[in-house]
Scaffold this active site. Structure first.
Site, PDB file in Angstrom:
ATOM      1  N   GLY A 123       0.803  -1.234   0.000  1.00  0.00           N
ATOM      2  CA  GLY A 123       0.000   0.000   0.000  1.00  0.00           C
ATOM      3  C   GLY A 123       0.825   1.267   0.000  1.00  0.00           C
ATOM      4  O   GLY A 123       0.314   2.347   0.267  1.00  0.00           O
ATOM      5  N   SER A 127       4.685  -0.984  -5.509  1.00  0.00           N
ATOM      6  CA  SER A 127       4.405  -2.197  -6.282  1.00  0.00           C
ATOM      7  C   SER A 127       4.722  -3.493  -5.562  1.00  0.00           C
ATOM      8  O   SER A 127       5.306  -4.406  -6.149  1.00  0.00           O
ATOM      9  CB  SER A 127       5.159  -2.182  -7.608  1.00  0.00           C
ATOM     10  OG  SER A 127       4.455  -1.442  -8.535  1.00  0.00           O
ATOM     11  N   ASP A 173       4.555  -1.979 -13.913  1.00  0.00           N
ATOM     12  CA  ASP A 173       5.086  -2.536 -12.664  1.00  0.00           C
ATOM     13  C   ASP A 173       5.677  -3.931 -12.863  1.00  0.00           C
ATOM     14  O   ASP A 173       6.765  -4.245 -12.374  1.00  0.00           O
ATOM     15  CB  ASP A 173       3.992  -2.585 -11.594  1.00  0.00           C
ATOM     16  CG  ASP A 173       3.388  -1.212 -11.308  1.00  0.00           C
ATOM     17  OD1 ASP A 173       4.005  -0.199 -11.696  1.00  0.00           O
ATOM     18  OD2 ASP A 173       2.306  -1.171 -10.710  1.00  0.00           O
ATOM     19  N   TYR A 225      -8.669   4.729  -9.590  1.00  0.00           N
ATOM     20  CA  TYR A 225      -7.751   4.344 -10.671  1.00  0.00           C
ATOM     21  C   TYR A 225      -8.551   3.960 -11.921  1.00  0.00           C
ATOM     22  O   TYR A 225      -8.279   4.437 -13.024  1.00  0.00           O
ATOM     23  CB  TYR A 225      -6.877   3.173 -10.192  1.00  0.00           C
ATOM     24  CG  TYR A 225      -5.812   2.745 -11.172  1.00  0.00           C
ATOM     25  CD1 TYR A 225      -4.546   3.315 -11.142  1.00  0.00           C
ATOM     26  CD2 TYR A 225      -6.073   1.764 -12.131  1.00  0.00           C
ATOM     27  CE1 TYR A 225      -3.568   2.925 -12.040  1.00  0.00           C
ATOM     28  CE2 TYR A 225      -5.102   1.374 -13.034  1.00  0.00           C
ATOM     29  CZ  TYR A 225      -3.857   1.952 -12.979  1.00  0.00           C
ATOM     30  OH  TYR A 225      -2.896   1.570 -13.879  1.00  0.00           O
TER      31      TYR A 225
END
Ligand code: GLA
Length: 383
Positions: A123, A127, A173, A225
């Site tokens: 969090g 990543s 990522d 997102y």
């Protein structure tokens, strides 16, 4: 056995009663620049860091996947055939999602035990999820002789995130967790998936890379997102381009009425951010790391004002780092909390930390976690 692999191998022995067949690791990442561009076919410039997720693994018969974590949550014991989109909850969705994606790619897994350990904070915008997916993918692919190269494993790991975990993230990522290289940033074109390892000789330049973790987790990250992603797709449709990667600033300005608010600002962020990545890569190729500051500042301002994914804590961290003498600073990752990065003359690193802690206390925020990170290698077998 390497020092890093020892504790996770010991935990594997304790929980399964046998030795692991190996230990694999994959790193978290920072993104130097190129934020919210990777689902717009754009450019990114992340670096893998010296924070790892480790996976000790062994095959077993019987079609079950047994999972333990030293940090993330309770163990899980899943029937492999029953794993799929929408069917696994919690942290187990990441490794189980990878097992499912490998199955979809035709790799027969049979069954496996996995024990997970690591020091990528969850969090924090670094990543940890991609690191867990990539460590799992590398472990299971190696154990089963899958013969898949790193970009293929990165694609599988992303599929796990998109389809089983359910976050519609881009390619950045997992690609950098797989392909990162010590002393380098990874320039990635997320349309062609072409990559270039760009030297990032921090030490030679007298600089260090500092992560300022606000400890204010990604609030609302999933919904917000997905919302940004949808806004970008709508803006691309309005402009008549396949993706915002193909739009110019002039086009965006010309169609401001049709784009509306906040579409205009979302599109402007993506278009200007792509241009900033190309400028940053040109500076790094020329060995001019110390000139990255204005690009980092412009990226942060654009994410704050046009894309609206920063937070008061991130803005405070960035301002404090710059006041204390950083060459530049910006939020990194999805935003809405998480971490900022600062490029700092090595002799000022502790001042940056002090200033950020003072500023957080003055604003009534909980203390940030400040740590230098080192551009590091991607996924690998440790033992
Ligand atoms: C998250 C996603 C990435 C990327 C960044 C924002 O880290 O996983 O794919 O979209 O946010 O740049």
């Amino acid at each position: 056995m390497s020092d890093r692999a020892g504790p996770v191998a010991a935990a594997f022995r304790e929980w399964t009663g046998r030795d692991p067949e190996g230990v694999w690791a994959a790193p978290g990442r920072v993104n130097l620049i190129g934020e919210h561009t990777d689902y717009n076919d754009g450019f990114v410039l992340p670096a893998a860091i010296d924070r790892l997720v480790l996976v000790a693994a062994g095959r077993r018969d019987g079609g079950r996947l047994r999972l333990w974590s030293r940090q993330a949550g309770p163990p899980a014991d899943l029937e492999l055939a029953a794993v799929g989109p929408g069917r696994v909850e919690g942290w187990a969705a990441y490794p189980a999602g990878v097992a499912w994606a490998l199955g979809q790619a035709g790799v027969e897994l049979g069954g496996a035990d996995l024990v997970v350990d690591g020091d990528v904070p969850a969090g924090s915008g670094l990543s940890s999820s991609a690191a867990l997916e990539c460590a799992t993918a590398t472990a299971l692919a190696d154990l089963h002789g899958a013969g898949l190269d790193r970009p293929a494993l990165a694609a599988l790991a992303r599929r796990a995130e998109n389809e089983v975990v359910g976050v519609p993230s881009g390619a950045m990522d997992q690609m950098v967790s797989m392909l990162g290289r010590a002393g380098h940033a990874l320039f990635l074109d997320t349309r062609s998936l072409a990559t270039e390892q760009v030297p990032l000789p921090l030490e030679a330049a007298g600089l260090c890379l500092v992560v300022l973790d606000t400890r204010a987790g990604h609030r609302l990250v999933d919904g917000a997102y997905a919302d940004r992603r949808a806004a970008c797709e709508a803006a691309a449709a309005t402009l008549g381009v396949a993706a915002l990667r193909d739009a110019t600033l002039a086009q965006v300005e010309q169609h401001r009425t049709a784009l509306g608010e906040p579409g205009l600002r979302r599109a402007r962020h993506v278009v200007t951010e792509n241009a900033r990545v190309l400028e940053a890569v040109a500076l790094l190729r020329a060995g001019e790391l110390d000139r990255l500051g204005p690009l980092l500042a412009a990226s942060h301002a654009s994410l704050r004002d046009d894309y609206e994914v920063s937070s008061p804590e991130l803005d405070t961290a960035v301002a404090a780092a710059v006041e204390a003498g950083a060459v530049g600073a910006r939020m990194t990752g999805a935003g809405f909390g998480g971490s900022a990065i600062a490029l700092v003359p090595a002799e000022l690193a502790s001042q940056v930390g002090d200033r950020a802690r003072e500023a957080f206390a003055a604003a009534g925020f909980g203390p940030p976690e400040i740590t230098p990170v080192v551009p590091s290698d991607g996924a690998r077998r440790l033992a």
